[in-house]
Motif scaffolding. Structure first.
Motif, short mmCIF file in Angstrom:
data_model
loop_
_atom_site.label_atom_id
_atom_site.label_comp_id
_atom_site.label_asym_id
_atom_site.label_seq_id
_atom_site.Cartn_x
_atom_site.Cartn_y
_atom_site.Cartn_z
N TYR A 250 -71.25 -18.35 -9.11
CA TYR A 250 -69.79 -18.22 -9.02
C TYR A 250 -69.12 -18.25 -10.38
CZ TYR A 250 -69.89 -18.71 -3.94
OH TYR A 250 -70.12 -18.50 -2.59
N PHE A 251 -69.85 -18.66 -11.42
CA PHE A 251 -69.26 -18.79 -12.75
C PHE A 251 -69.92 -17.86 -13.77
CE2 PHE A 251 -68.89 -22.87 -10.56
CZ PHE A 251 -67.51 -23.08 -10.62
N ILE A 288 -65.94 -26.43 -11.99
CA ILE A 288 -64.92 -26.27 -10.94
C ILE A 288 -63.56 -26.75 -11.44
CG2 ILE A 288 -64.19 -27.08 -8.65
CD1 ILE A 288 -67.19 -27.26 -7.91
N TRP A 291 -62.38 -24.03 -14.26
CA TRP A 291 -62.03 -22.67 -13.88
C TRP A 291 -61.53 -22.53 -12.43
CZ3 TRP A 291 -66.91 -22.83 -16.75
CH2 TRP A 291 -66.76 -22.40 -18.07
N GLN A 293 -62.54 -23.05 -8.27
CA GLN A 293 -63.35 -22.26 -7.35
C GLN A 293 -63.18 -22.90 -5.98
OE1 GLN A 293 -64.99 -20.07 -5.21
NE2 GLN A 293 -65.18 -19.25 -7.29
N TYR A 295 -63.87 -22.19 -2.90
CA TYR A 295 -64.99 -22.31 -1.97
C TYR A 295 -65.86 -23.51 -2.33
CZ TYR A 295 -69.54 -21.32 0.16
OH TYR A 295 -70.72 -21.42 0.85
#
Length: 321
Positions: A250-251, A288, A291, A293, A295
């Motif tokens: 995700y990153f 998290i 940035w 996120q 979810y």
């Protein structure tokens, strides 16, 4: 995150009452810490059948293939009294998330209890289950069940707490009884289920989607049974690594090369048993926070039970104690 309060049956001698056979009470730090986060129901089966405190100790004896509970010094056979108590207590207990029991007790011990070949001094013995402990496992096979000795092992304690609070969270879904509550629950537990049992995760996802529009009560009951089975065994190192790599994805567009290298190096040390899982979770939680996120923020995997219960200490007796 607001955590539910699990319902836990606990052996009364663990910090509640001096009711051991010799009049002792067991001072147990884990039982004390957990008390702030759960609703305990203390019980001492041996006191409940009238053995009193102090009392002559009882032992389990294998008589022609049948396990009997016998008070050695008085020759009193307590088997029927104990069985009647167990049936009565467990029959009236209702839904319960977990059991924290006195290890090696002939009544409460869920594992590693001595079962003797006879009443004579020095009789041979084997290991089995206490009478109450065994009936608990038969009546509540999917509950979080441990004894106070095993939870000193870090990985066993992690699994016990994760399962205990997960079952308590699902009780909320059953109380609400709506598909919306089930969908939200499944969404929040996806990474946890990925770590524990990917096949079950996919099946549970299909249940939560409910394409055939079946009644919510039916779907929730089916989900309940499969969810408990999914948490039956501890998540493996490789499963955790898979989840961590998934979360890192995700990153991938925002991480620089040094950040990626640091994470992957820590991952390899975790794989080799030289770094704790918490070190990797902490890195992802920093990402998290930095940035954002949504979810991942909602995933129970990163905080399956209250942080105040997290402790890195270990008994040193190995992964399986």
């Amino acid at each position: 995150m607001k955590f539910p309060r699990p319902k836990v049956v606990v052996s009364k001698c663990l910090d509640f009452e001096a009711c051991r056979w010799n009049g002792d009470i067991i001072r147990d730090e884990f039982t004390q810490r957990l008390a702030s986060f759960v609703d305990y129901q203390p019980v001492c089966p041996e006191m409940e059948i009238g053995l009193g405190v102090p009392r002559k100790p009882v032992r389990l004896v294998d008589k022609d293939g049948r396990i009997r509970m016998v008070q050695l010094e008085t020759q009193r056979d307590c088997t029927n009294d104990m069985l009647l108590f167990c049936k009565s207590f467990l029959g009236a207990l209702g839904e319960t998330d977990g059991f924290l029991l006195k290890g090696r007790s002939p009544s409460c011990g869920p594992v590693d209890v001595k079962i003797y070949a006879g009443l004579q001094k020095g009789a041979a013995s084997r290991r089995g289950k206490g009478m109450f402990g065994e009936m608990i496992q038969n009546s509540y096979p999917d509950a979080a069940i441990e004894h106070e000795g095993r939870v000193h092992n870090f990985s066993i304690r992690e699994h016990f707490l994760t399962k205990l609070f997960s079952l308590a969270r699902f009780r909320r879904v059953k109380d609400q009884g709506s598909m919306g509550a089930l969908v939200d629950f499944h969404a929040a537990h996806k990474l946890l289920l990925m770590a524990y049992n990917q096949a079950a995760m996919r099946k549970l996802g299909k249940l939560a989607a409910n394409p055939d529009k079946l009644p919510a009560e039916q779907i929730i009951n089916e989900y309940d049974m499969l969810f408990k089975k999914a948490l039956a065994r501890r998540a493996s190192h490789n499963s955790h690594i898979n989840v961590l790599m998934h979360a890192m994805g995700y990153f991938k567009k925002v991480l620089n090369e040094r950040e990626k290298a640091h994470f992957l190096d820590t991952l390899e040390r975790y794989r080799a048993g030289k770094a704790p899982l918490s070190a990797l979770l902490a890195v992802i939680e920093v990402w998290i926070a930095r940035w954002g996120q949504e979810y991942l923020e909602e995933q129970v995997y990163f905080s399956p039970y209250p942080l105040d219960l997290f402790e890195i200490s270990d008994s040193g007796k190995g992964r399986d104690y």
